[in-house]
Design an enzyme around this catalytic site. Sequence first.
Site, PDB file in Angstrom:
ATOM      1  N   HIS A 184      38.279  37.656  32.295  1.00  0.00           N
ATOM      2  CA  HIS A 184      38.396  38.498  30.831  1.00  0.00           C
ATOM      3  C   HIS A 184      38.112  39.837  31.095  1.00  0.00           C
ATOM      4  CE1 HIS A 184      33.945  37.842  29.019  1.00  0.00           C
ATOM      5  NE2 HIS A 184      33.724  38.378  30.337  1.00  0.00           N
ATOM      6  N   CYS A 188      31.444  45.080  31.916  1.00  0.00           N
ATOM      7  CA  CYS A 188      32.469  43.981  31.417  1.00  0.00           C
ATOM      8  C   CYS A 188      33.479  44.351  30.619  1.00  0.00           C
ATOM      9  CB  CYS A 188      31.508  43.140  30.351  1.00  0.00           C
ATOM     10  SG  CYS A 188      30.556  41.933  31.265  1.00  0.00           S
ATOM     11  N   HIS A 241      37.353  41.019  35.132  1.00  0.00           N
ATOM     12  CA  HIS A 241      36.431  40.180  35.924  1.00  0.00           C
ATOM     13  C   HIS A 241      36.207  38.746  35.569  1.00  0.00           C
ATOM     14  CE1 HIS A 241      34.132  41.188  32.304  1.00  0.00           C
ATOM     15  NE2 HIS A 241      33.461  40.187  32.790  1.00  0.00           N
ATOM     16  N   HIS A 277      34.326  34.784  35.545  1.00  0.00           N
ATOM     17  CA  HIS A 277      33.029  33.798  35.329  1.00  0.00           C
ATOM     18  C   HIS A 277      33.369  32.355  35.535  1.00  0.00           C
ATOM     19  CE1 HIS A 277      30.591  37.109  33.384  1.00  0.00           C
ATOM     20  NE2 HIS A 277      31.965  37.306  32.680  1.00  0.00           N
ATOM     21  N   ASP A 303      40.852  27.099  31.907  1.00  0.00           N
ATOM     22  CA  ASP A 303      40.609  27.076  33.287  1.00  0.00           C
ATOM     23  C   ASP A 303      41.781  27.843  33.984  1.00  0.00           C
ATOM     24  OD1 ASP A 303      39.143  26.358  35.470  1.00  0.00           O
ATOM     25  OD2 ASP A 303      40.312  24.869  35.774  1.00  0.00           O
ATOM     26  N   HIS A 304      41.409  28.690  34.761  1.00  0.00           N
ATOM     27  CA  HIS A 304      42.218  29.774  35.747  1.00  0.00           C
ATOM     28  C   HIS A 304      43.029  30.442  34.865  1.00  0.00           C
ATOM     29  CE1 HIS A 304      40.362  27.247  38.956  1.00  0.00           C
ATOM     30  NE2 HIS A 304      40.991  28.008  39.843  1.00  0.00           N
ATOM     31  N   GLU A 321      27.958  31.449  30.332  1.00  0.00           N
ATOM     32  CA  GLU A 321      28.781  32.559  31.096  1.00  0.00           C
ATOM     33  C   GLU A 321      28.386  32.801  32.369  1.00  0.00           C
ATOM     34  OE1 GLU A 321      30.950  36.188  29.177  1.00  0.00           O
ATOM     35  OE2 GLU A 321      29.177  36.593  29.596  1.00  0.00           O
TER      36      GLU A 321
END
Length: 138
Positions: free
Chosen positions: A14, A33, A39, A41, A79-80, A128
């Site tokens: 994100h 961020c 980047h 998490h 996811d991903h 996170e």
Amino acid sequence: MVFVSRREHFNAAHRLYNPQWSDQKNEEVFGRCANVNWHGHNFELIVTVKGNPDPDTGFVFDMKKMGDLVKEFIIEKVDHKNLNVDVPFMEGKLASCENLIIEFWKILAPKIKEVRPDSALHSLKLYETPNNFVEYFG
Ligand code: NI
């Protein structure tokens, strides 16, 4: 009343960025961020359901079913993925954990009720990082 919890995991990218602000202000508020090239998490989601044990099963909620629900309706959607651009329910929203967890709730709370009307979603907890997490009670 008994509270039962299930943990699930996902990886996502994100960027925290408010399009109404200048790049400079975004960097001041969001720091690293706001990085233009995203980047990622390793997120942990903890879903807690409350209710009384079913007399026939002894379960508040079938954990296998809870895992399946969370995977089908949440994990598979994020996811991903890139939370800013790949996830329809985050469209137009700042991709913060706070906004994410509110959307997760809207999706999950009715599904939990559908499977066992005597139970209810109690809380969601979203990590996170190991040190930063948000909680939501609907
Ligand atoms: Ni981040």
